[in-house]
Design a protein around this motif. Structure first.
Motif, PDB file in Angstrom:
ATOM      1  N   TRP A 100       0.862  -1.185   0.000  1.00  0.00           N
ATOM      2  CA  TRP A 100       0.000   0.000   0.000  1.00  0.00           C
ATOM      3  C   TRP A 100       0.896   1.231   0.000  1.00  0.00           C
ATOM      4  CZ3 TRP A 100       0.979  -3.097   4.145  1.00  0.00           C
ATOM      5  CH2 TRP A 100       1.536  -2.501   5.269  1.00  0.00           C
ATOM      6  N   LEU A 101       0.273   2.403  -0.073  1.00  0.00           N
ATOM      7  CA  LEU A 101       0.996   3.670  -0.008  1.00  0.00           C
ATOM      8  C   LEU A 101       0.647   4.395   1.280  1.00  0.00           C
ATOM      9  CD1 LEU A 101       0.330   4.978  -3.643  1.00  0.00           C
ATOM     10  CD2 LEU A 101       2.429   3.913  -2.779  1.00  0.00           C
ATOM     11  N   THR A 102       1.601   5.144   1.799  1.00  0.00           N
ATOM     12  CA  THR A 102       1.370   6.002   2.948  1.00  0.00           C
ATOM     13  C   THR A 102       1.927   7.385   2.633  1.00  0.00           C
ATOM     14  OG1 THR A 102       1.529   4.139   4.492  1.00  0.00           O
ATOM     15  CG2 THR A 102       1.830   6.337   5.414  1.00  0.00           C
ATOM     16  N   ASN A 103       1.138   8.408   2.933  1.00  0.00           N
ATOM     17  CA  ASN A 103       1.592   9.772   2.739  1.00  0.00           C
ATOM     18  C   ASN A 103       2.517  10.131   3.904  1.00  0.00           C
ATOM     19  OD1 ASN A 103       1.806  12.662   2.775  1.00  0.00           O
ATOM     20  ND2 ASN A 103       0.067  12.729   1.398  1.00  0.00           N
ATOM     21  N   SER A 104       3.747  10.511   3.595  1.00  0.00           N
ATOM     22  CA  SER A 104       4.742  10.781   4.633  1.00  0.00           C
ATOM     23  C   SER A 104       4.415  12.031   5.453  1.00  0.00           C
ATOM     24  CB  SER A 104       6.136  10.926   4.018  1.00  0.00           C
ATOM     25  OG  SER A 104       6.182  12.043   3.149  1.00  0.00           O
TER      26      SER A 104
END
Length: 160
Positions: A100-104
């Motif tokens: 998945w992606l995570t916004n830093s």
């Protein structure tokens, strides 16, 4: 328009030489909650068994998002116009990697295939995930990712 290039290499006299290039010219999508949800749905609608390796196809027959996390996540990464997204992966309850992606900046999780877990009463492994580099030699984009991106933006150029 943006461009993704996936090179194929052969070793010649001890050096890696590009023998073939596959290019996708595509349109990035604005990074807003609405567009993220719209893009997520478009990606889910375009997921088909031909994008899977054979080992995922049996379970995918009853759980249509199963096996699609990597190329879905990578497609979302390239399609969203945002430079703060980080690819994550974690081992699920079966011991399999999930992506998945995570916004830093704010920790917002974008998981295109999370419903493969919720639909069977499980949770995605977000709590054990870590930033993870893309698979593949030299971090190049996967061909399945490019095919998926072309499926949802059928008006873009895809050529070898």
């Amino acid at each position: 328009m943006d461009r993704l290039v996936r090179n194929s290499y052969t070793k010649v006299d001890g050096d890696w030489v590009v023998t073939k290039s596959t290019t996708l010219v595509y349109q990035k999508v604005p990074y807003t909650y609405g567009y993220v949800e719209l893009l997520k749905q478009k990606i889910q609608d375009a997921l088909t068994p031909d994008l899977l390796t054979k080992k995922y196809r049996k379970i995918n027959e009853t759980n249509p998002l199963y096996g699609h996390c990597y190329h879905s996540t990578q497609a979302m990464y390239y399609l969203l116009d945002c430079d703060t997204l980080i690819s994550y992966s974690g081992k699920d309850w079966r011991g399999e990697d999930h992506w998945w992606l995570t916004n830093s900046e704010d920790g917002y999780i974008i998981d295109v295939t999370a419903d493969q877990y919720y639909s069977i009463g499980e949770k995605p492994p977000h709590d054990v995930g870590k930033p993870t580099k893309w698979y593949g030699w030299k971090g190049r984009v996967h061909k399945r990712t490019m095919v998926l991106m072309q499926k949802i933006q059928s008006d873009v150029a895809f050529f070898e």
